[in-house]
Design an enzyme around this catalytic site. Structure first.
Site, PDB file in Angstrom:
ATOM      1  N   HIS A   1       0.850  -1.187   0.000  1.00 41.15           N
ATOM      2  CA  HIS A   1       0.000   0.000   0.000  1.00 41.15           C
ATOM      3  C   HIS A   1       0.885   1.236   0.000  1.00 41.15           C
ATOM      4  O   HIS A   1       0.577   2.230  -0.616  1.00 41.15           O
ATOM      5  CB  HIS A   1      -0.921   0.002   1.214  1.00 41.15           C
ATOM      6  CG  HIS A   1      -1.851   1.175   1.254  1.00 41.15           C
ATOM      7  ND1 HIS A   1      -2.919   1.236   2.086  1.00 41.15           N
ATOM      8  CD2 HIS A   1      -1.875   2.348   0.574  1.00 41.15           C
ATOM      9  CE1 HIS A   1      -3.556   2.380   1.927  1.00 41.15           C
ATOM     10  NE2 HIS A   1      -2.934   3.066   1.012  1.00 41.15           N
TER      11      HIS A   1
ATOM     12  N   LYS B   1       1.485   9.833  -6.087  1.00 34.19           N
ATOM     13  CA  LYS B   1       0.744  10.335  -4.923  1.00 34.19           C
ATOM     14  C   LYS B   1       1.389   9.841  -3.626  1.00 34.19           C
ATOM     15  O   LYS B   1       1.538  10.604  -2.671  1.00 34.19           O
ATOM     16  CB  LYS B   1      -0.711   9.877  -5.012  1.00 34.19           C
ATOM     17  CG  LYS B   1      -1.571  10.324  -3.852  1.00 34.19           C
ATOM     18  CD  LYS B   1      -2.989   9.794  -4.005  1.00 34.19           C
ATOM     19  CE  LYS B   1      -3.751   9.976  -2.707  1.00 34.19           C
ATOM     20  NZ  LYS B   1      -5.012   9.263  -2.696  1.00 34.19           N
ATOM     21  N   GLN B   2       1.770   8.557  -3.593  1.00 33.08           N
ATOM     22  CA  GLN B   2       2.416   8.012  -2.404  1.00 33.08           C
ATOM     23  C   GLN B   2       3.757   8.715  -2.144  1.00 33.08           C
ATOM     24  O   GLN B   2       4.101   9.004  -1.003  1.00 33.08           O
ATOM     25  CB  GLN B   2       2.620   6.498  -2.538  1.00 33.08           C
ATOM     26  CG  GLN B   2       1.334   5.699  -2.470  1.00 33.08           C
ATOM     27  CD  GLN B   2       0.669   5.785  -1.109  1.00 33.08           C
ATOM     28  OE1 GLN B   2       1.273   5.499  -0.084  1.00 33.08           O
ATOM     29  NE2 GLN B   2      -0.583   6.213  -1.097  1.00 33.08           N
TER      30      GLN B   2
ATOM     31  N   LYS C   1       2.937  12.352  -0.841  1.00 35.08           N
ATOM     32  CA  LYS C   1       2.357  12.392   0.499  1.00 35.08           C
ATOM     33  C   LYS C   1       3.278  11.810   1.570  1.00 35.08           C
ATOM     34  O   LYS C   1       3.365  12.338   2.671  1.00 35.08           O
ATOM     35  CB  LYS C   1       1.021  11.650   0.501  1.00 35.08           C
ATOM     36  CG  LYS C   1       0.272  11.784   1.817  1.00 35.08           C
ATOM     37  CD  LYS C   1      -1.125  11.206   1.721  1.00 35.08           C
ATOM     38  CE  LYS C   1      -1.857  11.385   3.051  1.00 35.08           C
ATOM     39  NZ  LYS C   1      -3.195  10.811   2.996  1.00 35.08           N
ATOM     40  N   HIS C   2       3.961  10.708   1.251  1.00 38.29           N
ATOM     41  CA  HIS C   2       4.720   9.997   2.279  1.00 38.29           C
ATOM     42  C   HIS C   2       6.224   9.951   2.011  1.00 38.29           C
ATOM     43  O   HIS C   2       7.019  10.179   2.915  1.00 38.29           O
ATOM     44  CB  HIS C   2       4.195   8.565   2.431  1.00 38.29           C
ATOM     45  CG  HIS C   2       2.753   8.502   2.782  1.00 38.29           C
ATOM     46  ND1 HIS C   2       2.270   8.877   4.016  1.00 38.29           N
ATOM     47  CD2 HIS C   2       1.669   8.117   2.056  1.00 38.29           C
ATOM     48  CE1 HIS C   2       0.962   8.719   4.040  1.00 38.29           C
ATOM     49  NE2 HIS C   2       0.564   8.266   2.869  1.00 38.29           N
TER      50      HIS C   2
ATOM     51  N   PHE D   1      -0.770   6.726  -8.762  1.00 42.11           N
ATOM     52  CA  PHE D   1      -0.808   6.231  -7.385  1.00 42.11           C
ATOM     53  C   PHE D   1       0.585   6.280  -6.764  1.00 42.11           C
ATOM     54  O   PHE D   1       0.760   6.753  -5.647  1.00 42.11           O
ATOM     55  CB  PHE D   1      -1.367   4.805  -7.364  1.00 42.11           C
ATOM     56  CG  PHE D   1      -1.401   4.181  -5.988  1.00 42.11           C
ATOM     57  CD1 PHE D   1      -2.130   4.753  -4.960  1.00 42.11           C
ATOM     58  CD2 PHE D   1      -0.705   3.019  -5.738  1.00 42.11           C
ATOM     59  CE1 PHE D   1      -2.161   4.173  -3.698  1.00 42.11           C
ATOM     60  CE2 PHE D   1      -0.734   2.428  -4.483  1.00 42.11           C
ATOM     61  CZ  PHE D   1      -1.460   3.013  -3.464  1.00 42.11           C
TER      62      PHE D   1
ATOM     63  N   ASN E   1      -2.184  -0.187  -8.227  1.00 43.01           N
ATOM     64  CA  ASN E   1      -3.309   0.633  -7.793  1.00 43.01           C
ATOM     65  C   ASN E   1      -4.519  -0.292  -7.853  1.00 43.01           C
ATOM     66  O   ASN E   1      -5.044  -0.554  -8.936  1.00 43.01           O
ATOM     67  CB  ASN E   1      -3.474   1.828  -8.736  1.00 43.01           C
ATOM     68  CG  ASN E   1      -4.647   2.703  -8.382  1.00 43.01           C
ATOM     69  OD1 ASN E   1      -5.533   2.315  -7.620  1.00 43.01           O
ATOM     70  ND2 ASN E   1      -4.675   3.889  -8.954  1.00 43.01           N
ATOM     71  N   VAL E   2      -4.950  -0.820  -6.726  1.00 40.63           N
ATOM     72  CA  VAL E   2      -6.018  -1.823  -6.731  1.00 40.63           C
ATOM     73  C   VAL E   2      -7.367  -1.263  -7.153  1.00 40.63           C
ATOM     74  O   VAL E   2      -8.266  -2.017  -7.481  1.00 40.63           O
ATOM     75  CB  VAL E   2      -6.136  -2.573  -5.373  1.00 40.63           C
ATOM     76  CG1 VAL E   2      -4.874  -3.362  -5.082  1.00 40.63           C
ATOM     77  CG2 VAL E   2      -6.474  -1.625  -4.243  1.00 40.63           C
TER      78      VAL E   2
END
Length: 181
Positions: free
Chosen positions: A9, A64-65, A68-69, A61, A51-52
């Site tokens: 994830h 974005k990860q 953000k992280h 995705f 990206n599930v």
């Protein structure tokens, strides 16, 4: 969506006592939003980190990860491609494949209800006796294990006990028994 295997994830730098950092400003000179994803990483990422919700749009995705992280992992994480390489390394070479860990303990996606302790012990056996963070969700009256967090030290080289467990009373809290995977 229901999957037969756990996938990544994210890789989230975290604090052990307080809110986890998000949306950090990159401290590198390269504008990270414009750094392209190394094409050699994509085949592995598509398998371990899809990206599930939209398999046709993995890159947004991953971006974005990162935004953000991943940006909060500096200086351990140097840039976006290093972030993605670290995810691959942790999953493949450092044995952070949760489905494989559970399978070794004969816990498979077969719809059998299991105890939280059995699941935790299986994961502890695969992570040098370190405690995971489990996330469950109710689906048509069935409690399903939907996420397992494995925690590492700040270099991503050694497992540690996961801090900040999901509190009892949360809709994601895993009960003592009847958890399905």
């Amino acid at each position: 969506p229901t999957e037969k295997l756990f996938t990544v994830h994210g890789l989230w730098p975290s604090n052990s006592n307080g809110p986890d950092p998000v949306n950090c400003k990159p401290k590198t000179k390269v504008p990270q939003a414009q750094q392209p994803i190394d094409p050699s990483l994509k085949p592995q990422l598509e398998i371990i980190w899809p990206n599930v919700f939209n398999r046709a749009d993995n890159e947004s995705f991953w971006n974005k990860q990162w935004d953000k992280h991943g940006t909060c992992g500096y200086p351990t994480i140097k840039d976006k491609n290093h972030y993605l390489q670290t995810v691959i390394k942790m999953y493949i070479t450092q044995k952070q494949n949760v489905s494989q860990i559970l399978s070794k303990a004969n816990i498979n996606p077969d719809g059998i209800g299991r105890t939280r302790k059995l699941i935790e012990n299986a994961i502890r056996n695969g992570t040098n006796d370190k405690e995971p963070k489990l996330k469950c969700q109710k689906n048509n009256g069935t409690i399903e294990l939907v996420e397992v967090s494995l925690c590492s030290n700040y270099l991503g080289k050694h497992f540690i006990n996961c801090p900040n467990k999901i509190p009892q009373g949360s809709r994601y809290f895993c009960p003592i028994k009847d958890i399905q995977y």
